[in-house]
Motif scaffolding. Structure first.
Motif, PDB file in Angstrom:
ATOM      1  N   LYS A  12       0.707  -1.100  -0.328  1.00 56.23           N
ATOM      2  CA  LYS A  12      -0.230  -0.395  -0.220  1.00 56.23           C
ATOM      3  C   LYS A  12       1.158   1.073  -0.040  1.00 56.23           C
ATOM      4  CE  LYS A  12      -2.644   2.385   3.280  1.00 56.23           C
ATOM      5  NZ  LYS A  12      -1.969   3.507   2.861  1.00 56.23           N
ATOM      6  N   SER A  15       0.570   5.811   4.014  1.00 57.92           N
ATOM      7  CA  SER A  15      -0.186   6.663   4.259  1.00 57.92           C
ATOM      8  C   SER A  15       0.710   8.744   5.085  1.00 57.92           C
ATOM      9  CB  SER A  15      -0.481   6.889   5.405  1.00 57.92           C
ATOM     10  OG  SER A  15      -1.807   4.898   5.806  1.00 57.92           O
ATOM     11  N   GLN A  20      -1.225  15.625   3.773  1.00 56.12           N
ATOM     12  CA  GLN A  20      -0.708  16.820   4.061  1.00 56.12           C
ATOM     13  C   GLN A  20      -0.048  17.954   4.678  1.00 56.12           C
ATOM     14  OE1 GLN A  20       0.191  17.654   0.516  1.00 56.12           O
ATOM     15  NE2 GLN A  20      -0.917  15.299   0.922  1.00 56.12           N
ATOM     16  N   CYS A  64      -8.038   6.171  -4.065  1.00 56.85           N
ATOM     17  CA  CYS A  64      -7.315   7.203  -4.701  1.00 56.85           C
ATOM     18  C   CYS A  64      -7.879   7.364  -5.776  1.00 56.85           C
ATOM     19  CB  CYS A  64      -5.717   6.799  -3.687  1.00 56.85           C
ATOM     20  SG  CYS A  64      -4.879   8.336  -3.859  1.00 56.85           S
ATOM     21  N   TRP A  68      -5.559   3.989  -6.873  1.00 58.76           N
ATOM     22  CA  TRP A  68      -5.149   3.344  -6.209  1.00 58.76           C
ATOM     23  C   TRP A  68      -6.297   2.950  -5.798  1.00 58.76           C
ATOM     24  CZ3 TRP A  68      -5.037   3.449  -0.794  1.00 58.76           C
ATOM     25  CH2 TRP A  68      -4.506   4.677  -0.196  1.00 58.76           C
ATOM     26  N   TYR A 109      -6.565  20.436   7.012  1.00 58.17           N
ATOM     27  CA  TYR A 109      -7.263  19.906   5.812  1.00 58.17           C
ATOM     28  C   TYR A 109      -8.358  19.867   6.298  1.00 58.17           C
ATOM     29  CZ  TYR A 109      -7.215  16.243   2.292  1.00 58.17           C
ATOM     30  OH  TYR A 109      -7.321  15.796   0.731  1.00 58.17           O
ATOM     31  N   GLU A 137      -0.788   8.299  11.508  1.00 52.20           N
ATOM     32  CA  GLU A 137      -0.642   9.005  10.623  1.00 52.20           C
ATOM     33  C   GLU A 137      -2.011   8.169   9.331  1.00 52.20           C
ATOM     34  OE1 GLU A 137       1.418   7.020  12.253  1.00 52.20           O
ATOM     35  OE2 GLU A 137       1.967   5.174  10.526  1.00 52.20           O
ATOM     36  N   ARG A 143     -11.346   9.450  11.836  1.00 49.87           N
ATOM     37  CA  ARG A 143     -11.108   9.292  10.686  1.00 49.87           C
ATOM     38  C   ARG A 143     -13.222   8.864   9.522  1.00 49.87           C
ATOM     39  NH1 ARG A 143      -7.010   5.999   7.263  1.00 49.87           N
ATOM     40  NH2 ARG A 143      -8.184   7.196   4.774  1.00 49.87           N
ATOM     41  N   CYS A 154     -11.754  12.804   2.046  1.00 50.65           N
ATOM     42  CA  CYS A 154     -12.530  11.840   3.590  1.00 50.65           C
ATOM     43  C   CYS A 154     -11.640  12.151   4.217  1.00 50.65           C
ATOM     44  CB  CYS A 154     -11.971  10.083   3.348  1.00 50.65           C
ATOM     45  SG  CYS A 154     -13.610   9.875   2.088  1.00 50.65           S
ATOM     46  N   TRP A 172      -7.333  19.521  -1.214  1.00 48.69           N
ATOM     47  CA  TRP A 172      -6.643  18.966  -2.294  1.00 48.69           C
ATOM     48  C   TRP A 172      -7.059  20.261  -3.363  1.00 48.69           C
ATOM     49  CZ3 TRP A 172      -2.439  17.578  -4.230  1.00 48.69           C
ATOM     50  CH2 TRP A 172      -1.983  16.385  -3.505  1.00 48.69           C
TER      51      TRP A 172
HETATM   52  N1  LIG Z   1      -7.008  15.140   7.141  1.00 51.46           N
HETATM   53  C1  LIG Z   1      -5.884  14.558   6.447  1.00 51.46           C
HETATM   54  N2  LIG Z   1      -6.847  13.704   5.511  1.00 51.46           N
HETATM   55  C2  LIG Z   1      -6.465  12.512   4.108  1.00 51.46           C
HETATM   56  C3  LIG Z   1      -5.127  13.634   3.812  1.00 51.46           C
HETATM   57  C4  LIG Z   1      -4.345  14.852   4.513  1.00 51.46           C
HETATM   58  O1  LIG Z   1      -3.147  14.786   3.575  1.00 51.46           O
HETATM   59  N3  LIG Z   1      -5.262  15.110   6.009  1.00 51.46           N
HETATM   60  N4  LIG Z   1      -5.704  12.734   2.737  1.00 51.46           N
HETATM   61  C5  LIG Z   1      -6.368  12.831   1.672  1.00 51.46           C
HETATM   62  C6  LIG Z   1      -5.480  11.747   0.729  1.00 51.46           C
HETATM   63  S1  LIG Z   1      -5.768  12.390  -0.557  1.00 51.46           S
HETATM   64  C7  LIG Z   1      -5.488   9.820   0.628  1.00 51.46           C
HETATM   65  S2  LIG Z   1      -5.031   9.000  -0.851  1.00 51.46           S
HETATM   66  C8  LIG Z   1      -5.315   9.012   2.068  1.00 51.46           C
HETATM   67  C9  LIG Z   1      -5.292   8.086   2.144  1.00 51.46           C
HETATM   68  O2  LIG Z   1      -5.691   7.605   3.743  1.00 51.46           O
HETATM   69  P1  LIG Z   1      -4.486   6.112   4.027  1.00 51.46           P
HETATM   70  O3  LIG Z   1      -3.883   6.661   4.870  1.00 51.46           O
HETATM   71  O4  LIG Z   1      -5.413   5.404   4.613  1.00 51.46           O
HETATM   72  O5  LIG Z   1      -3.513   5.474   2.858  1.00 51.46           O
HETATM   73  O6  LIG Z   1      -5.912  10.340   2.557  1.00 51.46           O
HETATM   74  C10 LIG Z   1      -7.111  11.566   3.205  1.00 51.46           C
HETATM   75  N5  LIG Z   1      -6.892  11.432   4.238  1.00 51.46           N
END
Ligand SMILES: Nc1nc2c(c(=O)[nH]1)N[C@H]1C(S)=C(S)[C@@H](COP(=O)(O)O)O[C@H]1N2
Ligand SMILES: [Mo]
Length: 212
Positions: A12, A15, A20, A64, A68, A109, A137, A143, A154, A172
């Motif tokens: 994977k 994270s 960001q 995402c 993926w 974010y 992370e 979440r 999300c 984003w």
């Molecule tokens: N607070 C926060 N949530 C976030 C993000 C972030 O940058 N900050 N990135 C998003 C994006 S683009 C993705 S792909 C997923 C990644 O989750 P994972 O760590 O379970 O792969 O978190 C999402 N949620």
């Protein structure tokens, strides 16, 4: 309780690559989820109070926008159960829900989703993945996940949910030009857990039969 593992988890993407504002430093003793805006009863809920709500288990695929996806074992509460405490009109299709992350030294974010659609899709607030409490992370302590939307919609480490009448660009969408709506689109994706690529021919949540 069966052991919950996700195959190929070591494949994977990290994270941190998609995090960001970076992991945050949270003390559960004073952590609260604030629910504000167009609600009849603004409130702040503690982690313990979230744990007292009915716990649900979901084995669902998240996707995402970078093509993926992964199907993992999530546990947490239904968004609808949390919003019921604050008195939200879940049938008002003009409402949106802004999720705001816990601030870190890199900032916050945020992302906004269409509320009644998220509720219809059984969106959740998760506190466990694959049988373990979320790591920072991964979005500790809570979440948001709407499995019909790309993951950038999300928010991890969500600390405030604001019910609004405006659909504003989130982090984003603003920074990278991603679509404001964020519905998962028909495209070719990689399923990390299955270690295979598949073409998704629909809009929204990806189910097993879409991958065949
Ligand atoms: N607070 C926060 N949530 C976030 C993000 C972030 O940058 N900050 N990135 C998003 C994006 S683009 C993705 S792909 C997923 C990644 O989750 P994972 O760590 O379970 O792969 O978190 C999402 N949620
Ligand atoms: Mo992402």
């Amino acid at each position: 309780m069966h052991k919950k593992t996700t195959p190929n988890i070591e494949k994977k993407p990290s994270s941190l690559r998609y995090f960001q504002e970076g992991p945050s430093d949270i003390n559960l003793k004073n952590w609260k989820l604030k629910i504000s805006g167009e609600v009849s009863n603004e409130l702040s809920i503690s982690y313990d109070d979230i744990l007292k709500l009915p716990k649900s288990y979901f084995h669902r695929r998240s996707v995402c926008v970078c093509l993926w996806s992964i199907k993992r074992h999530w546990e947490g509460v239904l968004l609808s159960d949390v919003l019921a405490l604050a008195g939200v009109d879940k049938n008002d299709d003009k409402l949106f829900m802004k999720q705001i992350s816990h601030p870190t030294d890199k900032g916050v974010y945020d992302s906004t989703v269409h509320l009644s659609s998220a509720l219809k899709r059984n969106a959740i607030l998760a506190y466990e993945v694959d049988g373990e409490i979320l790591k920072s992370e991964q979005g500790f302590p809570l979440r948001f996940l709407d499995f019909g939307l790309f993951l950038y919609k999300c928010v991890k480490s969500v600390s405030e949910i604001k019910i609004t009448r405006e659909n504003k660009l989130g982090y984003w969408e603003d920074y990278a030009g991603y679509d404001l709506d964020g519905t998962i689109q028909p495209k070719r994706y990689y399923a990390v857990d299955l270690h295979k690529k598949f073409y998704f021919d629909g809009n929204g949540e990806v189910f097993d039969h879409d991958i065949e």
